[in-house]
Design an enzyme around this catalytic site. Structure first.
Site, PDB file in Angstrom:
ATOM      1  N   HIS A 230       0.607  -1.288   0.050  1.00  0.00           N
ATOM      2  CA  HIS A 230      -0.004   0.248   0.280  1.00  0.00           C
ATOM      3  C   HIS A 230       0.707   1.231  -0.144  1.00  0.00           C
ATOM      4  O   HIS A 230       1.993   1.082   0.202  1.00  0.00           O
ATOM      5  CB  HIS A 230      -1.227   0.421   1.345  1.00  0.00           C
ATOM      6  CG  HIS A 230      -0.668   0.522   2.686  1.00  0.00           C
ATOM      7  ND1 HIS A 230       0.077   1.151   2.375  1.00  0.00           N
ATOM      8  CD2 HIS A 230      -0.188  -1.066   3.608  1.00  0.00           C
ATOM      9  CE1 HIS A 230       0.752   1.163   4.161  1.00  0.00           C
ATOM     10  NE2 HIS A 230       0.328  -0.398   4.847  1.00  0.00           N
TER      11      HIS A 230
ATOM     12  N   CYS B 263       3.546  -4.010   6.873  1.00  0.00           N
ATOM     13  CA  CYS B 263       3.361  -4.153   5.502  1.00  0.00           C
ATOM     14  C   CYS B 263       4.160  -3.996   4.043  1.00  0.00           C
ATOM     15  O   CYS B 263       5.684  -3.686   5.075  1.00  0.00           O
ATOM     16  CB  CYS B 263       1.935  -3.132   4.746  1.00  0.00           C
ATOM     17  SG  CYS B 263       0.221  -3.837   6.037  1.00  0.00           S
TER      18      CYS B 263
END
Length: 218
Positions: A182, A193
């Site tokens: 992301h 992430c």
């Protein structure tokens, strides 16, 4: 008659001699002696009856019955022909791992590659690089990004993290539970992430589909 008289006289004389010779002095009267001498004794012998008992030995008759003769007729079955088909042995030769794409530390069959040690990532298609390497940041201490091969599970263009106070995660592409590509800071490590620049995040969001393979190497 003369003869009988002579015999009687002889008998009397003999009796007298016997009496004198014995010396008993008790001679029986001559008349008694004569009478005794003339007494004829007749002995009747009863006929002997001989009874012969014949005991016949019992006759034992042993009859041996011959056992019945059983005749078994065995029909020979025609020989059964069995055809054995040998199954091919499974190949024990391991398939060689796909050769990595030149300049990329991942297999040519993946759609996205992440190199944690180099802080870089690539997009690939049909074994060729379509984007990259692009800079990334990944999980900090206690939130390390796991190494391995994963599948894209879902995507959300305007995702917000419920776990971290609704922190924005634009162009999220989830490939390992709550871990996703992301848009994020390229200076601050994440909570697991993969942070991308805005342009790279948009390219990954559009270039990856659910079910695509993502490989993470240390």
């Amino acid at each position: 008659m003369k003869v009988n008289r002579l015999i009687a006289g002889a008998v009397v004389a003999a009796a007298a001699l016997l009496a004198t010779a014995c010396g008993t002095g008790d001679a029986a009267p001559a008349a008694q002696q004569v009478q005794a001498a003339t007494t004829t004794t007749t002995t009747t012998v009863a006929p002997t009856t001989t009874t012969t008992t014949t005991t016949a030995a019992p006759t034992t008759t042993t009859t041996t019955v011959a056992p019945p003769v059983t005749t078994t007729t065995t029909k020979k079955k025609p020989p059964v022909t069995t055809t054995t088909t040998k199954k091919p042995k499974p190949s024990t030769t391991a398939k060689p791992a796909p050769a990595p794409v030149e300049g990329v530390p991942c297999a040519a069959t993946v759609s996205a590659c992440i190199d944690l040690s180099a802080n870089q990532s690539w997009l690939l298609k049909d074994g060729k690089v379509v984007l990259g390497p692009v800079p990334i940041t990944h999980g900090r201490a206690g939130y390390r990004t796991p190494v391995g091969t994963f599948k894209v599970g879902w995507k959300d263009i305007d995702h917000k993290s419920r776990e971290f106070n609704d922190a924005p995660m634009p162009f999220s592409v989830f490939f390992n539970g709550g871990i996703a590509f992301h848009q994020g800071s390229l200076k601050v490590p994440s909570h697991g992430c993969i942070h991308l620049s805005a342009s790279a995040a948009k390219a990954y969001f559009n270039g990856l589909s659910v079910g695509d393979t993502v490989q993470v190497v240390a």
